[in-house]
Design an enzyme around this catalytic site. Sequence first.
Site, short mmCIF file in Angstrom:
data_model
loop_
_atom_site.label_atom_id
_atom_site.label_comp_id
_atom_site.label_asym_id
_atom_site.label_seq_id
_atom_site.Cartn_x
_atom_site.Cartn_y
_atom_site.Cartn_z
N SER A 217 7.04 -11.89 -2.09
CA SER A 217 5.79 -12.27 -1.41
C SER A 217 5.85 -13.73 -0.99
CB SER A 217 4.59 -12.05 -2.33
OG SER A 217 3.40 -12.50 -1.71
N SER A 218 5.43 -14.00 0.24
CA SER A 218 5.35 -15.38 0.70
C SER A 218 4.08 -16.05 0.22
CB SER A 218 5.41 -15.43 2.24
OG SER A 218 4.27 -14.78 2.78
N VAL B 96 0.83 -1.21 0.00
CA VAL B 96 0.00 0.00 0.00
C VAL B 96 0.86 1.26 0.00
CG1 VAL B 96 -1.88 -1.19 1.18
CG2 VAL B 96 -0.20 0.07 2.55
N ASP B 97 2.18 1.10 -0.23
CA ASP B 97 3.11 2.21 -0.04
C ASP B 97 3.29 3.11 -1.26
OD1 ASP B 97 4.84 0.70 -1.76
OD2 ASP B 97 5.67 -0.35 -0.02
N CYS C 290 -15.73 11.67 10.35
CA CYS C 290 -15.87 12.30 9.03
C CYS C 290 -16.37 13.73 9.22
CB CYS C 290 -16.86 11.50 8.18
SG CYS C 290 -17.24 12.26 6.57
N CYS D 92 -20.65 7.85 4.40
CA CYS D 92 -21.02 8.63 3.21
C CYS D 92 -20.15 8.35 2.00
CB CYS D 92 -21.01 10.13 3.52
SG CYS D 92 -19.35 10.84 3.75
N HIS E 277 -4.38 -4.09 -2.46
CA HIS E 277 -4.88 -3.91 -1.10
C HIS E 277 -5.09 -2.45 -0.72
CE1 HIS E 277 -3.02 -8.08 -0.14
NE2 HIS E 277 -4.21 -8.17 -0.69
N CYS F 247 -20.16 13.97 7.50
CA CYS F 247 -21.36 13.32 8.03
C CYS F 247 -21.18 12.78 9.45
CB CYS F 247 -21.79 12.18 7.10
SG CYS F 247 -20.71 10.72 7.18
#
Length: 302
Positions: A248-249, A125-126, A207, A152, A141, A210
């Site tokens: 990746s494992s 996610v970096d 948020c 919202c 991911h 909302c």
Amino acid sequence: MQPVARPLAPTYQERRWELPPDAVVHHGTVDDAVRVLAGRTITALTGAGVSTDSGIPDYRGPDSPPRNPMTYEQFVSDEDFRRHYWARNHVGWQHVRRTHPNAGHRALARLEERGVVHGVITQNVDLLHEEAGSRNVIDLHGRYDRVVCLQCGRVISRAHLAERLDALNPGFLKSVLQGGTTVADVEIAPDADAVVEQTSHFRPAPCEFCGGVLKPEIVYFGENVPRERVERAYAMVDAADALLVAGSSLTVMSGLRFVRHAAKREKPIVIVNRGETRGDPLATVKVDAGVTETLTELVERL
């Protein structure tokens, strides 16, 4: 050819596994990987191991400490869990946003530039692949720099949320980093989580539109990867002649399903990772070596 039946969005979760005693693993060298990949277009599937040389620890590497990531159910159902998460993330994201691509990220970007790599499916996610120059990237991911409201649906930047959290929690970062400690000294996980013990006094931000619950735009353990994103990833595997797995494992089905899909399509599979992976029995060649140096060598030889 008949389309291969496949699950669209299996749950992203931890599973314990061991290679069966009779599993056949085709261990090889970079030379073997070059022989398999030469002349073919490649889709790359990357995991946390591709970013360790950028200073982001992985989850399951040989030297990684035991980790117990928060689940989606914990986050959405318990205010204390959310408070704990946001306190830790408020420290951890400061580290991740200062990291830079390493030679492995740049190698994949160069291979894409040459037309060798068709695209990258990353479990990270970096956003370091994008920063390195890769254009065709699927962030399987999610991404650490955005936050979504579960009520919202509004999306805001993590930097904007940081300003609000600082206002709600004056002095929090200073208290965590007291005594000369820096963000770099705090134990960080790949999803920007940080090891911070005292979090009960932290105030999360609702948020601002909302009042709903804010969540990082990251797929948690126990949460489904969006169907459209999974379909695009399958299509990316289908569009190339071979699959290269780097760092990746393949412990979670979220990534392993693409290796299984490539195997069903009879596409060559090269796995580069230190230690065993759950996809090893399906690999044409498994290279047990460092990701950065291997990708750097591949870019010179493909």
